[in-house]
Design a protein around this motif. Structure first.
Motif, PDB file in Angstrom:
ATOM      1  N   THR A 235      51.691  18.015  21.691  1.00 56.87           N
ATOM      2  CA  THR A 235      51.402  16.694  22.246  1.00 56.87           C
ATOM      3  C   THR A 235      52.692  15.925  22.510  1.00 56.87           C
ATOM      4  N   GLU A 236      53.639  16.033  21.576  1.00 63.67           N
ATOM      5  CA  GLU A 236      54.911  15.330  21.766  1.00 63.67           C
ATOM      6  C   GLU A 236      55.704  15.914  22.936  1.00 63.67           C
ATOM      7  N   PHE A 237      55.666  17.238  23.078  1.00 63.84           N
ATOM      8  CA  PHE A 237      56.327  17.871  24.226  1.00 63.84           C
ATOM      9  C   PHE A 237      55.743  17.336  25.535  1.00 63.84           C
ATOM     10  N   LYS A 238      54.418  17.263  25.598  1.00 63.82           N
ATOM     11  CA  LYS A 238      53.772  16.778  26.819  1.00 63.82           C
ATOM     12  C   LYS A 238      54.124  15.317  27.084  1.00 63.82           C
ATOM     13  N   THR A 239      54.179  14.517  26.027  1.00 60.59           N
ATOM     14  CA  THR A 239      54.574  13.116  26.179  1.00 60.59           C
ATOM     15  C   THR A 239      56.000  13.015  26.696  1.00 60.59           C
ATOM     16  N   GLU A 243      57.257  11.423  30.282  1.00 57.27           N
ATOM     17  CA  GLU A 243      58.280  10.376  30.357  1.00 57.27           C
ATOM     18  C   GLU A 243      59.402  10.785  31.304  1.00 57.27           C
ATOM     19  N   ASP A 244      59.825  12.039  31.191  1.00 60.97           N
ATOM     20  CA  ASP A 244      60.936  12.518  32.012  1.00 60.97           C
ATOM     21  C   ASP A 244      60.555  12.662  33.477  1.00 60.97           C
ATOM     22  N   ALA A 245      59.273  12.859  33.747  1.00 58.60           N
ATOM     23  CA  ALA A 245      58.822  13.052  35.126  1.00 58.60           C
ATOM     24  C   ALA A 245      59.087  11.822  35.990  1.00 58.60           C
ATOM     25  N   THR A 246      59.212  10.660  35.369  1.00 60.39           N
ATOM     26  CA  THR A 246      59.431   9.419  36.122  1.00 60.39           C
ATOM     27  C   THR A 246      60.911   9.161  36.385  1.00 60.39           C
TER      28      THR A 246
END
Length: 483
Positions: A235-239, A243-246
């Motif tokens: 879950t933290e990896f996906k979060t 975040e980085d995608a933006t």
């Protein structure tokens, strides 16, 4: 955490260190070739350098670092497009060809230059790959010690190279012996890569391979079912990825300049403490104590190199196991400041007086080597693995690596012609190395956060913060604070 609990934790998470073992063996092999520009092995007296100009020999030795720059930049391009196992096979092929050439044609300048170039490319590729891969797969309790082991392997390779290069083996040249050792490493690396190199879940999640990412995570954590801890990590990896995608891919935007500058300063201090010029001064002084002239040790093991590298290995191993307990920041600051102070003090003494006895000089340089071994060279690698946005990580680490190689090129190119026969030259060398280290130590004291026992997302957030960064211990970060 007690010793027994730590050993049990390490054994349970063995798949994580196994997954980067191929890169580790590659760095063991390439580190042996790096030794030629860290210590003076007397290459002018080897057959491949006969009747060759000093410039030709210099360029041949420098090709390792030039090629390492190429390897780092190539790694940045490859690592975002291909699986780690595939890149490892490419890296191993460079090492295998380089070692084979070293064995088959050790007396040819062109062959030596070609072999050193291949090993340099492999060095740059492997270093980048291991830092990116390791930072993404290793649990926070062991990330420090495992990532510190990467630099430890480079130092180990340099120790072997520094010992073997000056030795006359009669039936084998130094390059042939190093080539044989390198091929042995690659044999082990091949099977480790084939069977135990698991892909990073972060890499797989970036490509929307969620099921495959979970399977890789279970293998890396040595679990048969999805536990609560694994579910939280995923879950933290996906979060983190959302975040980085933006953010953009520029390494100078979105707050990335701050961690880039801090890690780069740490790497600069590392090179200032461990380079051809400083190492030559230390080795020459110790040679005086050992009654072994540096100009007559080309056929025997140079004991000064063995002493210096052995201290770095033994003390470094102890510091490596302490980096997750004592923290990155404390070890790095103690290491930088103690080393810088000794170098500056010795530099002033050598400029002011010629009466210092080699015994005292040797004792102080041994103390300097102990201080430098506490984390100066390996903590920048640990920080590289955890400081950067996932979109920017590969290029950011590549830039830091390129900076390191450029600094080695500058130092080696400038002092290669020097005759280290006068104490004034010792003094200038030590002052030029020591004074910037003290300035770097002050900046890191003010700005460097403590990231031990933090997940990579938490650690990355600490680096991006302008205010309220952690200076000791660890705590959970609440939000990303980009510039």
């Amino acid at each position: 955490m007690g010793c027994t609990e730590w050993v049990e934790l390490n054994q349970k998470n063995k798949p994580q260190s196994n997954a980067i073992a191929t890169g580790v063996f590659t760095l063991l092999a390439t580190g042996m070739y790096h030794a030629a520009t860290l210590y003076d092995p007397g290459y002018r007296n080897e057959e491949w350098a006969y009747s060759r100009s000093d410039t030709a020999v210099l360029v041949t030795l420098m090709l390792f670092h030039i090629a390492a720059i190429v390897g780092s930049l190539a790694g940045w391009i490859l690592i975002e497009r291909y699986a780690k196992k595939q890149i490892n096979f490419v890296t191993m092929s460079f090492v295998i060809v380089g070692c084979t050439v070293s064995i088959a044609v050790p007396h040819s300048l062109i062959a030596v230059a070609f072999a050193r170039s291949l090993m340099g490319v492999a060095h740059g590729l492997a270093y980048l790959l291991v830092l990116v891969h390791g930072g993404e797969i290793v649990i926070k309790e062991l990330r420090g010690v495992i990532m510190a082991a990467v630099n430890f392997c480079v130092i180990s390779g340099a120790l072997i190279g520094g010992i073997v290069n000056p030795v006359d083996l009669e039936s084998l040249t130094a390059h042939q012996f190093l080539g044989i050792i390198g091929l042995t490493y690659m044999l082990l690396a091949f099977f480790l890569n084939l069977m135990l190199c698991y892909e990073s879940p972060v890499f797989l999640l970036q490509r929307n391979h969620d099921a495959e990412a979970l399977r890789s995570m279970l293998k890396l954590r040595n679990e048969s079912t999805e536990s609560w801890e694994i579910r939280n990590e995923m879950t933290e990896f996906k979060t983190m990825l959302s975040e980085d995608a933006t953010t953009s891919r520029s390494i100078f935007m979105d707050g990335n300049l701050r961690p880039l500058a801090l890690v780069a300063l740490g790497k600069v201090a590392s090179v200032l403490s461990f380079n051809y010029a400083v190492n030559t001064v230390k080795a020459n002084v110790i040679d005086e104590v050992l009654d072994s002239s540096a100009t007559t040790t080309t056929t025997d093991i140079r004991l000064s190199i063995v002493i210096l590298m052995s201290i770095r290995m033994v003390v470094g191993m102890g510091a490596m196991f302490a980096v997750d307990v004592l923290g990155r920041r404390a070890l790095q600051l103690v290491s930088i400041c103690s080393t810088g102070l000794v170098l500056v003090a010795m530099g002033i003494v050598y400029l002011v007086t010629d009466s210092i006895t080699p015994d005292i000089g040797m004792a102080l340089f041994v103390a300097c080597e102990v201080g430098a071994s506490l984390g100066l060279t390996f903590i920048p690698d640990v920080l590289c693995s955890e400081a950067f946005n996932t979109k920017k990580k590969a290029l950011s680490i590549a830039v830091v690596q390129v900076l390191e190689q450029i600094l080695h090129l500058i130092v080696f190119g400038v002092v290669y012609w020097w005759d280290f026969a006068v104490y004034d030259r010792y003094g200038v060398t030590l002052l030029v190395a020591g004074l910037p280290m003290l300035g770097i130590g002050y900046v890191l004291y003010r700005k460097l956060p403590e990231t031990s026992k933090m997940s990579i997302r938490q650690a990355r957030i600490e680096f991006y913060k302008r205010e309220g960064i952690v200076f000791g211990g660890s705590k959970n970060s609440v939000e990303v604070l980009y510039d």
